[in-house]
Each structure stands twice: as C-alpha cells, then as structure tokens.
Design a protein around this motif. Structure first.
Motif, PDB file in Angstrom:
ATOM      1  N   ALA A 245       0.857  -1.175   0.000  1.00 32.25           N
ATOM      2  CA  ALA A 245       0.000   0.000   0.000  1.00 32.25           C
ATOM      3  C   ALA A 245       0.898   1.230   0.000  1.00 32.25           C
ATOM      4  N   MET A 246       0.390   2.304  -0.571  1.00 26.51           N
ATOM      5  CA  MET A 246       1.164   3.545  -0.652  1.00 26.51           C
ATOM      6  C   MET A 246       0.372   4.686  -0.023  1.00 26.51           C
ATOM      7  N   GLY A 247       1.088   5.557   0.633  1.00 23.03           N
ATOM      8  CA  GLY A 247       0.416   6.669   1.283  1.00 23.03           C
ATOM      9  C   GLY A 247       1.117   7.986   1.036  1.00 23.03           C
ATOM     10  N   TRP A 248       0.354   9.041   1.260  1.00 22.53           N
ATOM     11  CA  TRP A 248       0.896  10.397   1.249  1.00 22.53           C
ATOM     12  C   TRP A 248       0.619  11.009   2.622  1.00 22.53           C
ATOM     13  N   PHE A 249       1.648  11.635   3.149  1.00 24.05           N
ATOM     14  CA  PHE A 249       1.537  12.373   4.394  1.00 24.05           C
ATOM     15  C   PHE A 249       2.061  13.784   4.154  1.00 24.05           C
ATOM     16  N   ARG A 250       1.783  14.666   5.070  1.00 26.16           N
ATOM     17  CA  ARG A 250       2.309  16.019   4.936  1.00 26.16           C
ATOM     18  C   ARG A 250       2.655  16.594   6.302  1.00 26.16           C
ATOM     19  N   GLN A 251       3.576  17.528   6.275  1.00 25.56           N
ATOM     20  CA  GLN A 251       3.970  18.222   7.508  1.00 25.56           C
ATOM     21  C   GLN A 251       4.059  19.704   7.237  1.00 25.56           C
TER      22      GLN A 251
ATOM     23  N   GLY B  35       5.788  23.851  11.908  1.00 26.76           N
ATOM     24  CA  GLY B  35       5.368  23.891  13.295  1.00 26.76           C
ATOM     25  C   GLY B  35       4.338  22.863  13.695  1.00 26.76           C
ATOM     26  N   LYS B  36       4.019  21.958  12.780  1.00 21.48           N
ATOM     27  CA  LYS B  36       3.008  20.937  13.072  1.00 21.48           C
ATOM     28  C   LYS B  36       3.592  19.539  12.881  1.00 21.48           C
ATOM     29  N   GLU B  37       2.894  18.564  13.430  1.00 17.81           N
ATOM     30  CA  GLU B  37       3.317  17.186  13.249  1.00 17.81           C
ATOM     31  C   GLU B  37       2.903  16.685  11.869  1.00 17.81           C
ATOM     32  N   ARG B  38       3.594  15.661  11.434  1.00 18.52           N
ATOM     33  CA  ARG B  38       3.234  15.061  10.160  1.00 18.52           C
ATOM     34  C   ARG B  38       1.863  14.398  10.271  1.00 18.52           C
ATOM     35  N   GLU B  39       1.051  14.538   9.219  1.00 11.77           N
ATOM     36  CA  GLU B  39      -0.297  14.001   9.261  1.00 11.77           C
ATOM     37  C   GLU B  39      -0.612  13.214   8.001  1.00 11.77           C
TER      38      GLU B  39
END
Length: 124
Positions: free
Chosen positions: A33-39, A42-46
């Motif tokens: 499975a493949m995912g995309w996250f973002r940061q 000043g915030k945590e990665r989501e």
C-alpha cells in the motif's frame, strides 16, 4: 536500495492544482500500500491519503476528501496525488510512504519506507 522519490511540488495560488508523483524502487511495489503524508511548519506530520496494492481501495483525510485523488501505476512503480482546489492550509512538505500491509492505512507508524518529501506552497 529502497528509494522513494517525490516530485511535482511547487508554488500555486489558492484554488489551483498540482500533481505529485512518487517513483519507487528497491522493493516489490505492487505488493505495498502507498500513502501520502504532509507536515506543515510547526506541526506534526499528518495522514493525507493512501491507496491499496491494486488501487481498488483508497482513503483520504477529511481535510482533503473531495479535493485530492490518489492513484497508482504498478507498472511504473509510481503513486500520484492529484491535488485540486488547493487552500493556503494545504501548504506543507508532502511525503510518499510504502506499507507492506497492502491495504491502505492511516497510521504513520505502519509505514516501512519514506521519501524525502516535496514542498507544496499555496499562496492566497
């Protein structure tokens, strides 16, 4: 050597679109499975979005549902994130990740491999 290389980031005005790409090598891409996250600063990665091994299942964060589309091409060992109607709050570094569980998951800790990220900036 496992590699996940993101591209397609850049600067766009609010309401615009971008397509992120992630080209992978060094592992059996079609079984992950493949995912995309973002940061954001000043915030945590989501979690943003994820897609199952054969593209039949996809998941989205509520914040991007209806605006972003995740796709994959197993022959090209690539996963894409089509981002439409971009908002200022979408500004972040976007990361591609691979999870050997084959079905899309949202938990960052489930992912085995990560790319270096690509910057997306949205101006008002």
């Amino acid at each position: 050597q496992v590699l996940l290389v993101e591209s397609g980031g850049g600067m766009v005005q609010a309401g615009g679109s971008l397509r992120l790409s992630c080209v992978c090598s060094g592992f059996n891409f079609s079984m992950y499975a493949m995912g995309w996250f973002r940061q954001a600063p000043g915030k945590e990665r989501e979690f943003v979005s994820a897609i199952g091994w054969n593209g039949a299942f996809a998941r989205y964060a509520d914040s991007v549902q209806g605006r972003f589309i995740i796709l994959r091409d197993n022959g090209m060992k690539s996963v894409y994130l089509h981002m439409n109607s971009l908002k200022v709050e979408d500004k972040a570094i976007y990361y591609c990740a691979a999870d050997r569980s084959i079905y899309p998951v949202t938990a960052e800790t489930e992912y085995d491999y990560w790319g270096q990220g690509t910057q997306v900036t949205v101006s008002s």
